[in-house]
Design a protein around this motif. Structure first.
Motif, PDB file in Angstrom:
ATOM      1  N   PRO A  71       0.917  -1.332   0.023  1.00 17.68           N
ATOM      2  CA  PRO A  71      -0.046   0.084  -0.055  1.00 17.68           C
ATOM      3  C   PRO A  71       0.951   1.347  -0.102  1.00 17.68           C
ATOM      4  O   PRO A  71       0.309   2.252  -0.656  1.00 17.68           O
ATOM      5  CB  PRO A  71      -0.853  -0.007   1.218  1.00 17.68           C
ATOM      6  CG  PRO A  71      -1.044  -1.540   1.595  1.00 17.68           C
ATOM      7  CD  PRO A  71       0.252  -2.127   0.980  1.00 17.68           C
ATOM      8  N   TRP A  72       2.158   1.244   0.639  1.00 18.52           N
ATOM      9  CA  TRP A  72       2.711   2.550   0.323  1.00 18.52           C
ATOM     10  C   TRP A  72       3.450   2.686  -0.679  1.00 18.52           C
ATOM     11  O   TRP A  72       3.682   3.922  -1.386  1.00 18.52           O
ATOM     12  CB  TRP A  72       4.096   2.231   1.397  1.00 18.52           C
ATOM     13  CG  TRP A  72       3.554   2.161   2.882  1.00 18.52           C
ATOM     14  CD1 TRP A  72       3.388   0.964   3.729  1.00 18.52           C
ATOM     15  CD2 TRP A  72       3.137   3.131   3.548  1.00 18.52           C
ATOM     16  NE1 TRP A  72       2.814   1.365   5.115  1.00 18.52           N
ATOM     17  CE2 TRP A  72       2.754   2.593   4.996  1.00 18.52           C
ATOM     18  CE3 TRP A  72       3.098   4.585   3.565  1.00 18.52           C
ATOM     19  CZ2 TRP A  72       2.205   3.685   6.041  1.00 18.52           C
ATOM     20  CZ3 TRP A  72       2.728   5.421   4.716  1.00 18.52           C
ATOM     21  CH2 TRP A  72       2.180   4.683   5.923  1.00 18.52           C
ATOM     22  N   GLN A  75       0.739   4.424  -3.413  1.00 17.68           N
ATOM     23  CA  GLN A  75       0.405   5.645  -3.356  1.00 17.68           C
ATOM     24  C   GLN A  75       1.480   6.846  -3.702  1.00 17.68           C
ATOM     25  O   GLN A  75       1.235   7.855  -3.289  1.00 17.68           O
ATOM     26  CB  GLN A  75      -0.331   6.009  -1.964  1.00 17.68           C
ATOM     27  CG  GLN A  75       0.577   5.730  -0.784  1.00 17.68           C
ATOM     28  CD  GLN A  75      -0.106   6.043   0.696  1.00 17.68           C
ATOM     29  OE1 GLN A  75      -1.457   5.943   0.454  1.00 17.68           O
ATOM     30  NE2 GLN A  75       0.579   6.266   1.539  1.00 17.68           N
ATOM     31  N   LEU A 100      -1.588   5.965   5.264  1.00 18.89           N
ATOM     32  CA  LEU A 100      -2.083   5.324   3.998  1.00 18.89           C
ATOM     33  C   LEU A 100      -3.322   6.057   3.510  1.00 18.89           C
ATOM     34  O   LEU A 100      -4.055   6.465   4.470  1.00 18.89           O
ATOM     35  CB  LEU A 100      -2.417   3.803   4.042  1.00 18.89           C
ATOM     36  CG  LEU A 100      -1.084   2.895   4.434  1.00 18.89           C
ATOM     37  CD1 LEU A 100      -1.666   1.388   4.493  1.00 18.89           C
ATOM     38  CD2 LEU A 100      -0.506   3.288   3.269  1.00 18.89           C
ATOM     39  N   PRO A 102      -6.800   5.975   1.392  1.00 19.97           N
ATOM     40  CA  PRO A 102      -7.450   4.778   0.649  1.00 19.97           C
ATOM     41  C   PRO A 102      -7.711   5.416  -0.862  1.00 19.97           C
ATOM     42  O   PRO A 102      -7.967   4.421  -1.818  1.00 19.97           O
ATOM     43  CB  PRO A 102      -8.809   4.716   1.452  1.00 19.97           C
ATOM     44  CG  PRO A 102      -8.911   6.069   2.295  1.00 19.97           C
ATOM     45  CD  PRO A 102      -7.335   6.513   2.721  1.00 19.97           C
ATOM     46  N   TRP A 104      -5.768   6.240  -3.036  1.00 23.19           N
ATOM     47  CA  TRP A 104      -4.739   6.112  -3.825  1.00 23.19           C
ATOM     48  C   TRP A 104      -4.494   4.546  -3.897  1.00 23.19           C
ATOM     49  O   TRP A 104      -3.298   4.340  -4.439  1.00 23.19           O
ATOM     50  CB  TRP A 104      -3.701   6.785  -3.397  1.00 23.19           C
ATOM     51  CG  TRP A 104      -3.723   8.518  -3.528  1.00 23.19           C
ATOM     52  CD1 TRP A 104      -4.405   9.017  -4.234  1.00 23.19           C
ATOM     53  CD2 TRP A 104      -3.116   9.273  -2.682  1.00 23.19           C
ATOM     54  NE1 TRP A 104      -4.378  10.297  -4.236  1.00 23.19           N
ATOM     55  CE2 TRP A 104      -3.454  10.680  -3.177  1.00 23.19           C
ATOM     56  CE3 TRP A 104      -2.325   9.450  -1.541  1.00 23.19           C
ATOM     57  CZ2 TRP A 104      -3.028  11.789  -2.622  1.00 23.19           C
ATOM     58  CZ3 TRP A 104      -1.900  10.488  -1.101  1.00 23.19           C
ATOM     59  CH2 TRP A 104      -2.320  11.807  -1.401  1.00 23.19           C
ATOM     60  N   GLN A 105      -5.234   3.689  -3.265  1.00 18.88           N
ATOM     61  CA  GLN A 105      -5.057   2.396  -3.321  1.00 18.88           C
ATOM     62  C   GLN A 105      -5.303   1.480  -4.619  1.00 18.88           C
ATOM     63  O   GLN A 105      -4.491   0.365  -4.452  1.00 18.88           O
ATOM     64  CB  GLN A 105      -5.540   1.839  -1.897  1.00 18.88           C
ATOM     65  CG  GLN A 105      -5.088   2.325  -0.725  1.00 18.88           C
ATOM     66  CD  GLN A 105      -3.226   2.155  -0.689  1.00 18.88           C
ATOM     67  OE1 GLN A 105      -3.022   0.840  -0.778  1.00 18.88           O
ATOM     68  NE2 GLN A 105      -2.712   3.032  -0.514  1.00 18.88           N
ATOM     69  N   HIS A 106      -5.963   2.054  -5.273  1.00 18.80           N
ATOM     70  CA  HIS A 106      -6.045   1.192  -6.504  1.00 18.80           C
ATOM     71  C   HIS A 106      -5.867   1.659  -7.874  1.00 18.80           C
ATOM     72  O   HIS A 106      -5.696   2.908  -8.407  1.00 18.80           O
ATOM     73  CB  HIS A 106      -7.751   1.050  -6.746  1.00 18.80           C
ATOM     74  CG  HIS A 106      -8.561   0.821  -5.557  1.00 18.80           C
ATOM     75  ND1 HIS A 106      -8.363  -0.589  -5.063  1.00 18.80           N
ATOM     76  CD2 HIS A 106      -9.110   1.550  -4.731  1.00 18.80           C
ATOM     77  CE1 HIS A 106      -9.002  -0.746  -4.068  1.00 18.80           C
ATOM     78  NE2 HIS A 106      -9.673   0.348  -3.778  1.00 18.80           N
ATOM     79  N   THR A 130      -0.566  -7.145  -7.769  1.00 18.36           N
ATOM     80  CA  THR A 130      -0.835  -6.904  -6.411  1.00 18.36           C
ATOM     81  C   THR A 130      -0.177  -7.412  -5.342  1.00 18.36           C
ATOM     82  O   THR A 130       0.017  -8.711  -5.487  1.00 18.36           O
ATOM     83  CB  THR A 130      -2.408  -6.956  -6.039  1.00 18.36           C
ATOM     84  OG1 THR A 130      -3.129  -6.250  -7.172  1.00 18.36           O
ATOM     85  CG2 THR A 130      -2.591  -6.446  -4.709  1.00 18.36           C
ATOM     86  N   THR A 221      -0.601   0.039  11.002  1.00 10.38           N
ATOM     87  CA  THR A 221      -0.962   0.655   9.915  1.00 10.38           C
ATOM     88  C   THR A 221      -1.853   2.002  10.231  1.00 10.38           C
ATOM     89  O   THR A 221      -2.712   1.531  10.936  1.00 10.38           O
ATOM     90  CB  THR A 221      -1.999  -0.129   8.699  1.00 10.38           C
ATOM     91  OG1 THR A 221      -0.928  -1.172   8.413  1.00 10.38           O
ATOM     92  CG2 THR A 221      -2.307   0.436   7.609  1.00 10.38           C
TER      93      THR A 221
END
Length: 234
Positions: A71-72, A75, A100, A102, A104-106, A130, A221
């Motif tokens: 996740p880091w 983004q 984090l 959310p 920017w996670q996809h 992923t 997190t």
């Protein structure tokens, strides 16, 4: 000492310093933290940059599983969470995110991570799997203008990938290996730029990013709850 002798002495000293760097320092920078297998195995982004040469391969072990490191990475971007490196150098003085986000996670192939927004430069997602692999690509002419490599290259250009491979370790951690491929035209310029500028600057920035990723991913997190609520309400 005459000026001529002083210049000769200075030239010899400079040559010795360059030679010492090339023999004793540079080989370590090009494989910082990487094992022989990580250095020699083909990297997953091979073939993305036609006629590209393998760039430095650097690696670090992070005390967190890939699911907490990934996740880091997704983004990143100057227009997003930053690069977790020396922010005054690569993020225009803006502090990289310490949580984090959310929204920017996809990500998907073709998405852009801003590199220098005021110059309209970016890293484009060239490959993504992923929790395992992320390849970013930047294609510029030598005036700094982006071009679409699918439509052909200009006469003078730089075309490169910056890629992240995550592998779980037996003890629940992550082995993060960073490498890529690079092509530069005119070709004669590539070893000179690599030796004098790219390799040392990349080492400075990448080792700082490693240190920050180790810290961020291993901490509990944190998510921006305000943003999460906004995203969920849409």
């Amino acid at each position: 000492m005459t000026v001529k002798r002083w210049l000769a002495s200075a030239a010899v000293s400079a040559a010795a310093l360059v030679g010492g760097y090339a023999v004793a320092v540079r080989p370590r920078l090009l494989r910082w933290g990487a094992t022989d297998d990580e250095l020699n195995d083909p990297f997953p982004d091979v073939g993305i940059v036609p006629e590209g040469s393998r760039s430095a391969t650097m690696a670090v072990t992070i005390d967190a599983p890939p699911e907490q490191v990934w996740p880091w990475l997704v983004q990143m971007g100057t227009d997003r969470a930053g690069w977790y490196s020396w922010d005054r150098l690569d993020n225009f003085g803006k502090a990289s995110a310490d949580r984090l986000h959310p929204e920017w996670q996809h990500i998907a192939v073709g998405d852009r991570f801003g590199a220098a927004p005021e110059l309209d430069e970016w890293w484009e997602v060239a490959a993504v799997e992923t929790n395992r692999f992320l390849a970013l690509r930047m294609s510029l002419d030598l005036r700094g203008r982006p071009f679409d490599p699918r439509e052909g290259r200009p006469r003078a250009f730089t075309d490169s990938t910056w890629s992240f491979l995550l592998t779980p370790t037996p003890d629940g951690g992550t082995r993060l290996v960073v490498s890529g491929y690079w092509a530069l035209q005119p070709k004669w310029l590539q070893p000179l730029v690599s030796f004098t500028v790219l390799e040392p600057s990349h080492w400075i920035m990448q080792t700082k990013q490693f240190a920050n990723l180790k810290r961020l991913a291993s901490e509990p997190t944190t998510v921006d709850l305000t943003l999460a609520e906004t995203v969920n309400s849409v």
